[in-house]
Motif scaffolding. Structure first.
Motif, PDB file in Angstrom:
ATOM      1  N   THR A   3       9.068   0.284  -1.629  1.00 41.51           N
ATOM      2  CA  THR A   3      10.016  -0.814  -1.412  1.00 41.51           C
ATOM      3  C   THR A   3       9.320  -2.163  -1.513  1.00 41.51           C
ATOM      4  N   VAL A   4       8.234  -2.323  -0.759  1.00 39.88           N
ATOM      5  CA  VAL A   4       7.559  -3.617  -0.744  1.00 39.88           C
ATOM      6  C   VAL A   4       6.968  -3.933  -2.122  1.00 39.88           C
ATOM      7  N   SER A   5       6.336  -2.935  -2.749  1.00 40.70           N
ATOM      8  CA  SER A   5       5.716  -3.190  -4.046  1.00 40.70           C
ATOM      9  C   SER A   5       6.741  -3.589  -5.097  1.00 40.70           C
ATOM     10  N   VAL A   6       7.852  -2.844  -5.136  1.00 43.05           N
ATOM     11  CA  VAL A   6       8.865  -3.142  -6.149  1.00 43.05           C
ATOM     12  C   VAL A   6       9.434  -4.537  -5.928  1.00 43.05           C
ATOM     13  N   LEU A   7       9.661  -4.883  -4.664  1.00 38.10           N
ATOM     14  CA  LEU A   7      10.191  -6.199  -4.335  1.00 38.10           C
ATOM     15  C   LEU A   7       9.219  -7.295  -4.805  1.00 38.10           C
ATOM     16  N   CYS A   8       7.952  -7.159  -4.420  1.00 37.76           N
ATOM     17  CA  CYS A   8       6.950  -8.156  -4.802  1.00 37.76           C
ATOM     18  C   CYS A   8       6.840  -8.246  -6.321  1.00 37.76           C
ATOM     19  N   LEU A   9       6.792  -7.079  -6.950  1.00 38.14           N
ATOM     20  CA  LEU A   9       6.635  -7.054  -8.401  1.00 38.14           C
ATOM     21  C   LEU A   9       7.791  -7.768  -9.082  1.00 38.14           C
ATOM     22  N   CYS A  10       9.016  -7.495  -8.629  1.00 43.52           N
ATOM     23  CA  CYS A  10      10.178  -8.119  -9.250  1.00 43.52           C
ATOM     24  C   CYS A  10      10.137  -9.634  -9.072  1.00 43.52           C
ATOM     25  N   ILE A  11       9.772 -10.103  -7.880  1.00 39.20           N
ATOM     26  CA  ILE A  11       9.731 -11.545  -7.640  1.00 39.20           C
ATOM     27  C   ILE A  11       8.674 -12.201  -8.532  1.00 39.20           C
ATOM     28  N   VAL A  12       7.456 -11.682  -8.456  1.00 43.76           N
ATOM     29  CA  VAL A  12       6.352 -12.302  -9.176  1.00 43.76           C
ATOM     30  C   VAL A  12       6.559 -12.228 -10.687  1.00 43.76           C
ATOM     31  N   ALA A  13       6.943 -11.037 -11.170  1.00 47.96           N
ATOM     32  CA  ALA A  13       7.071 -10.868 -12.617  1.00 47.96           C
ATOM     33  C   ALA A  13       8.261 -11.628 -13.175  1.00 47.96           C
ATOM     34  N   ASN A  50      -7.609   1.565   2.612  1.00 50.29           N
ATOM     35  CA  ASN A  50      -6.898   2.427   3.549  1.00 50.29           C
ATOM     36  C   ASN A  50      -5.738   1.729   4.247  1.00 50.29           C
ATOM     37  N   THR A  51      -5.183   0.720   3.593  1.00 55.51           N
ATOM     38  CA  THR A  51      -3.934   0.137   4.087  1.00 55.51           C
ATOM     39  C   THR A  51      -2.920   0.150   2.952  1.00 55.51           C
ATOM     40  N   LEU A  52      -1.658   0.175   3.319  1.00 58.86           N
ATOM     41  CA  LEU A  52      -0.634   0.122   2.285  1.00 58.86           C
ATOM     42  C   LEU A  52      -0.615  -1.245   1.618  1.00 58.86           C
ATOM     43  N   TRP A  53      -1.017  -2.287   2.367  1.00 61.51           N
ATOM     44  CA  TRP A  53      -1.002  -3.632   1.795  1.00 61.51           C
ATOM     45  C   TRP A  53      -1.903  -3.734   0.576  1.00 61.51           C
ATOM     46  N   ASN A  71       5.575   8.112  -7.878  1.00 57.51           N
ATOM     47  CA  ASN A  71       4.876   9.282  -8.395  1.00 57.51           C
ATOM     48  C   ASN A  71       3.376   9.085  -8.537  1.00 57.51           C
ATOM     49  N   ASP A  72       2.885   7.891  -8.310  1.00 60.54           N
ATOM     50  CA  ASP A  72       1.469   7.633  -8.592  1.00 60.54           C
ATOM     51  C   ASP A  72       0.572   8.516  -7.736  1.00 60.54           C
ATOM     52  N   PHE A  73      -0.464   9.006  -8.364  1.00 65.20           N
ATOM     53  CA  PHE A  73      -1.374   9.907  -7.681  1.00 65.20           C
ATOM     54  C   PHE A  73      -2.781   9.313  -7.556  1.00 65.20           C
ATOM     55  N   PHE A  74      -3.244   8.688  -8.635  1.00 63.49           N
ATOM     56  CA  PHE A  74      -4.638   8.260  -8.702  1.00 63.49           C
ATOM     57  C   PHE A  74      -4.964   7.150  -7.701  1.00 63.49           C
ATOM     58  N   MET A  75      -4.154   6.107  -7.677  1.00 62.14           N
ATOM     59  CA  MET A  75      -4.413   4.977  -6.775  1.00 62.14           C
ATOM     60  C   MET A  75      -4.413   5.408  -5.300  1.00 62.14           C
ATOM     61  N   PRO A  76      -3.372   6.117  -4.853  1.00 60.48           N
ATOM     62  CA  PRO A  76      -3.419   6.580  -3.457  1.00 60.48           C
ATOM     63  C   PRO A  76      -4.619   7.489  -3.193  1.00 60.48           C
ATOM     64  N   LEU A  77      -4.966   8.322  -4.167  1.00 64.45           N
ATOM     65  CA  LEU A  77      -6.100   9.229  -3.980  1.00 64.45           C
ATOM     66  C   LEU A  77      -7.375   8.442  -3.707  1.00 64.45           C
ATOM     67  N   THR A 129      -7.449   7.248   1.961  1.00 57.72           N
ATOM     68  CA  THR A 129      -8.110   8.506   2.293  1.00 57.72           C
ATOM     69  C   THR A 129      -7.854   8.936   3.733  1.00 57.72           C
ATOM     70  N   LYS A 130      -7.343   8.027   4.556  1.00 60.54           N
ATOM     71  CA  LYS A 130      -7.074   8.407   5.946  1.00 60.54           C
ATOM     72  C   LYS A 130      -5.701   9.044   6.066  1.00 60.54           C
ATOM     73  N   THR A 131      -5.595  10.022   6.956  1.00 62.27           N
ATOM     74  CA  THR A 131      -4.358  10.796   7.073  1.00 62.27           C
ATOM     75  C   THR A 131      -3.141   9.911   7.312  1.00 62.27           C
ATOM     76  N   GLY A 132      -3.285   8.912   8.164  1.00 64.47           N
ATOM     77  CA  GLY A 132      -2.135   8.105   8.559  1.00 64.47           C
ATOM     78  C   GLY A 132      -1.516   7.284   7.447  1.00 64.47           C
ATOM     79  N   VAL A 133      -2.259   7.004   6.380  1.00 62.82           N
ATOM     80  CA  VAL A 133      -1.722   6.131   5.341  1.00 62.82           C
ATOM     81  C   VAL A 133      -1.378   6.885   4.055  1.00 62.82           C
ATOM     82  N   LYS A 134      -1.631   8.176   4.019  1.00 63.26           N
ATOM     83  CA  LYS A 134      -1.415   8.927   2.776  1.00 63.26           C
ATOM     84  C   LYS A 134       0.053   8.927   2.353  1.00 63.26           C
TER      85      LYS A 134
END
Lengths: 302, 285
Positions: free
Chosen positions: B88-98, B146-149, B217-223, B227-232
């Motif tokens: 949600t946050v990423s799509v919102l930011c991306l739409c505004i900036v782009a 290790n933060t969503l930000w 669906n992204d896998f590589f960036m989160p991987l 790495t901490k359980t709480g943010v996966k």
């Protein structure tokens, strides 16, 4: 005059956020990959300048270069599969949709569907099919031909790459196919109509009318495929793990990179400099392949 | 349309048969997807003991135990929540900036504009993976690892394709609309906010959909970065189940069903738009 002045200032406000984000998080890291690649550095402590040392080690050190060239070979093997198998299939499917074969709307919907499914789910689907113990295919084979017919599938070094390509075909065929399809829709109808009046059959029309008009989508698709092939990571990682599976048949340079850059705890060595050197090599390969693609396809274009 | 009808008249009999066979084969091929998705959903309702003997067939009884276990006993709910927040946050930011970027590139003339445009296209050619190691070091220093930000920043910065879509859309808009508003005394930002954004709903939703699918669906960036359980995120959660699927045999089907359903609903509703955005940007670019 006054209006013009105001105009000149305001575009900066629109560009600045994007420019800063893009520069800081995309372009600066890319530049720094080049910078780090000439140092020996584990991420903590002092950097030692080694010049081309990392690259020399990558290409000549027996243990490292063996892994690296095996992985690079797999990247190119995959790229070859894209050019010889996947792209022709995409063009063929796109043409079938273009001439509106029966159920074409349903087929289009279903062929594109896997594109929106996460690779980690696709990897699990592949496991459901190909796992030697619980996989559906082995169950079917056992039911039909008995226990001897069972296969190791992903555990079999001769089969693992073929299975991988099949999974990719299932997952990724949709996007390229739709790019070809969109291109076919844009072919001016007068040209197609003329060929129909000339009595041109479906097959001939495809070869002589449609195919030569696809250069723009071909360039796009091949460029995208080159980038995708050279940064291949998700699917092999999920299918066979970070080491590239049975006798490293599914090892790719991005996975080698991952092991050196982030796998310190698992593989005993973390080297920022060395990892960056691999990134730089990937950069150079992508750059040269895209240039070659563009040059080659420009030649065909008329 | 007229042309298509004429083409059909000329069509020979064997060509018709071949086409029929091809369409049958393709329909058969699509059953693979239906089977895999259908089986996963059905299996998610089977009991643990039934799953061992009956992985392929219809469930003998429906149970919600697997879902309960996945949601309440594991980290899966956390993963799901993380994915929702991140997307949600990423799509919102991306739409505004782009969109701001695309608007400026389409409607202002200034020195070095062509250069800037190609600068923003570089990201299409050189994927973010190439700079991921310096990016990792940078985010660690900024305490964003290790933060969503941190990932929000990365996804927002990866704006080449979205900017291209916005630029193409804005270039096709008639300039007169914006000019007249400007003559009425509206300031540039107000023109963008009040006039440009409302008429660019189609392109905003296209960009939002495409980036939703990619980030979800992204896998590589989160991987790499989480790495901490709480943010996966969800994809990592599913991977951790399927990497050890024998131990999680009953949970994984429920987990995948939960992850699949939103994306399948979105695909059913907006497949045309997703495809259009993807190919529109690609063919024109």
């Amino acid at each position: 005059m006054k209006k013009k002045k105001r105009k000149n200032r305001s575009y900066i406000g629109f560009i600045a956020p994007g420019f800063i984000m893009y520069t800081v998080f995309m372009m600066v890291p890319l530049a720094f990959a080049f910078y780090y690649s000439v140092f020996d550095w584990s991420g903590i402590g002092p950097k030692t300048f080694v010049g081309f040392g990392n690259f020399i080690r990558l290409f000549t050190n027996e243990r490292v270069s063996g892994t690296f060239f095996n992985a690079l070979g797999n990247n190119f093997k995959y790229l070859l599969c894209v050019l010889l198998i996947i792209t022709p299939i995409q063009i063929f499917f796109a043409y079938m949709l273009h001439i509106k074969i029966r159920f074409h709307k349903y087929i289009r919907f279903m062929l594109f569907l896997p594109y929106v499914i996460s690779t980690s789910i696709v990897g699990f689907f592949a496991m459901i099919l190909f796992d030697p113990n619980v996989g559906v295919l082995n169950k079917i084979l056992t039911a039909l031909f008995g226990k001897d017919a069972q296969q190791a599938w992903l555990g079999d070094p001769d089969m693992v790459f073929k299975i991988f390509v099949c999974v990719i075909i299932w997952q990724c065929i949709g996007s390229g196919m739709m790019i070809f399809f969109a291109n076919m829709q844009e072919i001016p109808s007068e040209i197609v109509e003329a060929s129909v009046i000339d009595g041109c059959g479906e097959w001939k029309r495809f070869w002589h009318v449609v195919l030569p008009m696809l250069t723009s989508s071909l360039t796009t698709n091949i460029t995208l495929s080159v980038i995708y092939a050279m940064t291949m990571f998700d699917l092999p990682y999920i299918l066979v793990g970070p080491q590239g599976g049975a006798t490293n048949k599914l090892d790719f340079i991005n996975m080698v990179f991952y092991r050196y850059a982030f796998g310190g705890t698992y593989f005993g060595e973390t080297s920022i400099g060395f990892g960056s050197a691999i990134s730089v090599v990937m950069f150079v390969i992508i750059l040269s392949l895209t240039i070659v693609t563009k040059k080659l396809l420009k030649k065909i274009e008329y | 349309m007229r042309m298509k009808k004429r083409a059909k008249k000329i069509e020979s009999r064997p060509a018709k048969i071949i086409k029929g066979i091809i369409s049958c084969l393709l329909v058969l091929y699509t059953f693979i997807s239906i089977y895999l998705i259908g089986m996963t959903i059905l299996n998610s309702f089977k009991t643990k003991s039934e799953l061992i003997n009956n992985t392929m067939g219809w469930p003998s009884s429906f149970t919600l135990d697997n879902f309960r276990e996945v949601i309440f006993e594991d980290h899966f709910l956390r993963n799901l929540l993380n994915s929702v927040i991140l997307v949600t946050v990423s799509v919102l930011c991306l739409c505004i900036v782009a969109s701001m970027l695309g608007y400026a590139l389409a409607h202002y003339e200034f020195k070095g504009k062509a250069l800037l445009e190609s600068y923003f296209l570089l990201g299409l050619m050189f994927p973010i993976q190439l700079g991921i190691l310096p990016l990792f070091i940078m985010l660690t220093r900024m305490n964003l690892n290790n933060t969503l930000w941190g990932l929000v920043m990365i996804y927002t910065a990866n704006l080449s394709f979205s900017t291209l879509l916005f630029t193409n859309f804005f270039k096709a808009l008639p300039k007169s609309v914006m000019e007249s508003a400007r003559i009425d005394g509206a300031r540039d930002f107000q023109v963008y906010l009040r006039i440009v954004l409302p008429i660019s709903k189609p392109v905003i939703s296209t960009v939002a959909l495409i980036s939703f699918v990619q980030i979800w669906n992204d896998f590589f960036m989160p991987l790499v970065f989480l790495t901490k359980t709480g943010v996966k995120t969800l994809t990592l959660g599913i991977y951790s189940y399927s990497a050890n699927f024998l131990a999680n045999w009953n949970k994984i089907f429920a987990a995948i069903t939960i992850a699949l359903i939103p994306i399948i609903i979105i695909y059913f509703l907006f497949s045309e738009q997703i495809v259009e955005g993807l190919t529109g940007g690609a063919v024109k670019g």
